[in-house]
Design a protein around this motif. Structure first.
Motif, PDB file in Angstrom:
ATOM      1  N   SER A 139       0.822  -1.221   0.000  1.00 43.16           N
ATOM      2  CA  SER A 139       0.000   0.000   0.000  1.00 43.16           C
ATOM      3  C   SER A 139       0.849   1.262   0.000  1.00 43.16           C
ATOM      4  CB  SER A 139      -0.938  -0.004   1.219  1.00 43.16           C
ATOM      5  OG  SER A 139      -1.800  -1.108   1.210  1.00 43.16           O
ATOM      6  N   PHE A 140       1.809   1.324  -0.922  1.00 40.00           N
ATOM      7  CA  PHE A 140       2.683   2.498  -0.991  1.00 40.00           C
ATOM      8  C   PHE A 140       1.899   3.751  -1.393  1.00 40.00           C
ATOM      9  CE2 PHE A 140       5.772  -0.960  -1.604  1.00 40.00           C
ATOM     10  CZ  PHE A 140       6.712  -0.611  -0.653  1.00 40.00           C
ATOM     11  N   ASN A 141       1.004   3.602  -2.366  1.00 40.82           N
ATOM     12  CA  ASN A 141       0.234   4.767  -2.801  1.00 40.82           C
ATOM     13  C   ASN A 141      -0.562   5.363  -1.655  1.00 40.82           C
ATOM     14  OD1 ASN A 141       1.132   4.735  -5.430  1.00 40.82           O
ATOM     15  ND2 ASN A 141      -0.655   3.672  -6.245  1.00 40.82           N
ATOM     16  N   GLU A 142      -1.193   4.495  -0.856  1.00 39.67           N
ATOM     17  CA  GLU A 142      -1.991   4.968   0.269  1.00 39.67           C
ATOM     18  C   GLU A 142      -1.112   5.651   1.322  1.00 39.67           C
ATOM     19  OE1 GLU A 142      -4.217   1.770  -1.810  1.00 39.67           O
ATOM     20  OE2 GLU A 142      -2.145   2.039  -1.133  1.00 39.67           O
ATOM     21  N   PHE A 143       0.066   5.084   1.565  1.00 45.84           N
ATOM     22  CA  PHE A 143       0.981   5.698   2.524  1.00 45.84           C
ATOM     23  C   PHE A 143       1.422   7.079   2.067  1.00 45.84           C
ATOM     24  CE2 PHE A 143       5.458   6.661   3.466  1.00 45.84           C
ATOM     25  CZ  PHE A 143       5.328   6.959   4.811  1.00 45.84           C
ATOM     26  N   PHE A 144       1.850   7.188   0.813  1.00 46.51           N
ATOM     27  CA  PHE A 144       2.368   8.473   0.348  1.00 46.51           C
ATOM     28  C   PHE A 144       1.256   9.508   0.186  1.00 46.51           C
ATOM     29  CE2 PHE A 144       6.166   5.964  -0.826  1.00 46.51           C
ATOM     30  CZ  PHE A 144       7.126   6.784  -0.240  1.00 46.51           C
ATOM     31  N   ALA A 145       0.024   9.059  -0.073  1.00 50.24           N
ATOM     32  CA  ALA A 145      -1.106   9.996  -0.082  1.00 50.24           C
ATOM     33  C   ALA A 145      -1.314  10.564   1.315  1.00 50.24           C
ATOM     34  CB  ALA A 145      -2.370   9.288  -0.578  1.00 50.24           C
ATOM     35  N   TRP A 146      -1.247   9.689   2.335  1.00 51.54           N
ATOM     36  CA  TRP A 146      -1.359  10.126   3.728  1.00 51.54           C
ATOM     37  C   TRP A 146      -0.218  11.074   4.081  1.00 51.54           C
ATOM     38  CZ3 TRP A 146       2.063   9.302   7.794  1.00 51.54           C
ATOM     39  CH2 TRP A 146       1.576   9.586   9.085  1.00 51.54           C
ATOM     40  N   LEU A 147       0.992  10.753   3.636  1.00 52.79           N
ATOM     41  CA  LEU A 147       2.156  11.574   3.960  1.00 52.79           C
ATOM     42  C   LEU A 147       2.029  12.964   3.333  1.00 52.79           C
ATOM     43  CD1 LEU A 147       4.937  11.341   5.424  1.00 52.79           C
ATOM     44  CD2 LEU A 147       5.930  10.884   3.174  1.00 52.79           C
ATOM     45  N   SER A 148       1.545  13.032   2.105  1.00 50.65           N
ATOM     46  CA  SER A 148       1.403  14.334   1.440  1.00 50.65           C
ATOM     47  C   SER A 148       0.397  15.213   2.179  1.00 50.65           C
ATOM     48  CB  SER A 148       0.988  14.143  -0.023  1.00 50.65           C
ATOM     49  OG  SER A 148      -0.314  13.606  -0.130  1.00 50.65           O
ATOM     50  N   LYS A 149      -0.688  14.618   2.664  1.00 55.68           N
ATOM     51  CA  LYS A 149      -1.677  15.387   3.430  1.00 55.68           C
ATOM     52  C   LYS A 149      -1.068  15.877   4.745  1.00 55.68           C
ATOM     53  CE  LYS A 149      -5.646  12.918   1.486  1.00 55.68           C
ATOM     54  NZ  LYS A 149      -6.740  11.944   1.763  1.00 55.68           N
ATOM     55  N   SER A 150      -0.209  15.055   5.333  1.00 59.63           N
ATOM     56  CA  SER A 150       0.449  15.448   6.581  1.00 59.63           C
ATOM     57  C   SER A 150       1.403  16.611   6.353  1.00 59.63           C
ATOM     58  CB  SER A 150       1.196  14.249   7.170  1.00 59.63           C
ATOM     59  OG  SER A 150       0.315  13.176   7.438  1.00 59.63           O
ATOM     60  N   VAL A 151       2.135  16.587   5.241  1.00 55.37           N
ATOM     61  CA  VAL A 151       3.026  17.697   4.894  1.00 55.37           C
ATOM     62  C   VAL A 151       2.219  18.972   4.700  1.00 55.37           C
ATOM     63  CG1 VAL A 151       4.615  18.606   3.154  1.00 55.37           C
ATOM     64  CG2 VAL A 151       4.801  16.219   3.873  1.00 55.37           C
ATOM     65  N   ALA A 152       1.092  18.857   4.003  1.00 52.52           N
ATOM     66  CA  ALA A 152       0.250  20.025   3.768  1.00 52.52           C
ATOM     67  C   ALA A 152      -0.240  20.623   5.081  1.00 52.52           C
ATOM     68  CB  ALA A 152      -0.937  19.638   2.888  1.00 52.52           C
ATOM     69  N   ARG A 153      -0.596  19.755   6.030  1.00 54.51           N
ATOM     70  CA  ARG A 153      -1.092  20.236   7.324  1.00 54.51           C
ATOM     71  C   ARG A 153       0.006  21.010   8.062  1.00 54.51           C
ATOM     72  NH1 ARG A 153      -2.671  15.702   8.970  1.00 54.51           N
ATOM     73  NH2 ARG A 153      -4.800  15.867   8.185  1.00 54.51           N
ATOM     74  N   VAL A 154       1.217  20.499   8.028  1.00 54.56           N
ATOM     75  CA  VAL A 154       2.325  21.180   8.699  1.00 54.56           C
ATOM     76  C   VAL A 154       2.606  22.528   8.031  1.00 54.56           C
ATOM     77  CG1 VAL A 154       4.811  21.107   9.094  1.00 54.56           C
ATOM     78  CG2 VAL A 154       3.424  19.108   9.602  1.00 54.56           C
ATOM     79  N   SER A 155       2.573  22.573   6.708  1.00 54.93           N
ATOM     80  CA  SER A 155       2.919  23.792   5.974  1.00 54.93           C
ATOM     81  C   SER A 155       1.911  24.921   6.223  1.00 54.93           C
ATOM     82  CB  SER A 155       3.018  23.501   4.484  1.00 54.93           C
ATOM     83  OG  SER A 155       1.773  23.109   3.940  1.00 54.93           O
ATOM     84  N   GLN A 156       0.742  24.601   6.779  1.00 52.37           N
ATOM     85  CA  GLN A 156      -0.259  25.618   7.087  1.00 52.37           C
ATOM     86  C   GLN A 156      -0.046  26.242   8.469  1.00 52.37           C
ATOM     87  OE1 GLN A 156      -3.928  23.480   6.590  1.00 52.37           O
ATOM     88  NE2 GLN A 156      -3.617  23.203   4.391  1.00 52.37           N
ATOM     89  N   SER A 157       0.906  25.696   9.236  1.00 60.81           N
ATOM     90  CA  SER A 157       1.221  26.243  10.553  1.00 60.81           C
ATOM     91  C   SER A 157       2.398  27.200  10.433  1.00 60.81           C
ATOM     92  CB  SER A 157       1.532  25.109  11.532  1.00 60.81           C
ATOM     93  OG  SER A 157       2.694  24.412  11.126  1.00 60.81           O
ATOM     94  N   SER A 158       2.910  27.655  11.551  1.00 60.95           N
ATOM     95  CA  SER A 158       4.055  28.563  11.559  1.00 60.95           C
ATOM     96  C   SER A 158       5.268  27.844  12.131  1.00 60.95           C
ATOM     97  CB  SER A 158       3.762  29.807  12.405  1.00 60.95           C
ATOM     98  OG  SER A 158       2.682  30.534  11.870  1.00 60.95           O
TER      99      SER A 158
END
Length: 228
Positions: free
Chosen positions: A190-209
């Motif tokens: 399930s690499f695709n599912e993992f990296f989809a989750w990881l990309s959303k996590s990166v996006a969440r961090v980038s919205q903080s300071s």
């Protein structure tokens, strides 16, 4: 694949705070066939997902280190505009895990210095460590890698995602790299599912300071790719 050199002008052209993500990937012989193909597809999907997210697009910088009977930087730290997608990886040799982690950390330290030299802020770096077996490189290099990672985690200078691939992944070794949370095993391929989750996590961090407490990860999303 030759190492890709990235010009540092990007740090001046795009002064947004960075989320450095180091992918440290097992490309040993046991990954040959479907596992390596799915891994490559997942990494490229990760790039595509980052590219499509407005916040993550400017913030994320990704490097890729592979380890087998040797180690190599496939992709230097770069934003998605400059990074190249992977056309393929040859799975071969043994599992020099400690050496791979040390190279990833060295590459990260070099990039952090560039951030400091150019006045670019950055979030707590991420290290994604994926392997399907046990390490059989230098024991000294493995111990040095564990010590470096655990110290950085203790100093709140690194977040690690230790991921086992398949039934033969040595989860006890991965656990040594992660003193604050257990490693996780991928569901099948399930690499695709993992990296989809990881990309959303990166996006969440980038919205903080930068300097804020890291946002909580999507724990419910783990069910989409991890064996729980």
């Amino acid at each position: 694949m030759a190492r890709i050199n990235i010009e540092n002008e990007d740090l001046f052209e795009n002064p947004a705070p960075r989320v450095p993500v180091a992918l440290c990937l097992d490309t040993s012989g046991s990954m040959d066939g479907a596992p390596i193909r799915e891994l490559v597809a997942g990494v490229n999907q990760f790039f595509d997902a980052i590219d499509k997210d407005e916040d993550a697009h400017d913030a994320a910088e990704i490097c890729i280190v592979e380890f087998n009977s040797g180690t190599k930087v496939i992709q230097d730290f770069a934003g998605v505009d400059r990074a190249q997608r992977i056309s393929g990886i040859d799975a071969r040799g043994a599992t020099y895990l400690g050496e791979g982690v040390n190279l990833a950390l060295d590459t990260l330290e070099t990039r952090k210095k560039m951030y400091s030299d150019t006045g670019v802020l950055y979030y707590q770096p991420w290290l994604v460590l994926m392997t399907d077996g046990g390490p059989n490189g230098s024991a000294a290099e493995l111990e040095r890698a564990v010590e470096r990672v655990t110290k950085m985690i203790g100093d709140k200078k690194l977040t690690i995602f230790p991921i086992g691939i398949g039934p033969d992944a040595d989860m006890s070794v991965l656990a040594r790299f992660s003193p604050t949370k257990p490693p996780l095993r991928l569901q099948g391929l399930s690499f695709n599912e993992f990296f989809a989750w990881l990309s959303k996590s990166v996006a969440r961090v980038s919205q903080s300071s930068p300097g804020d407490a890291p946002p909580k990860l999507d724990l419910e999303g783990l069910a989409g790719w991890a064996e729980l």
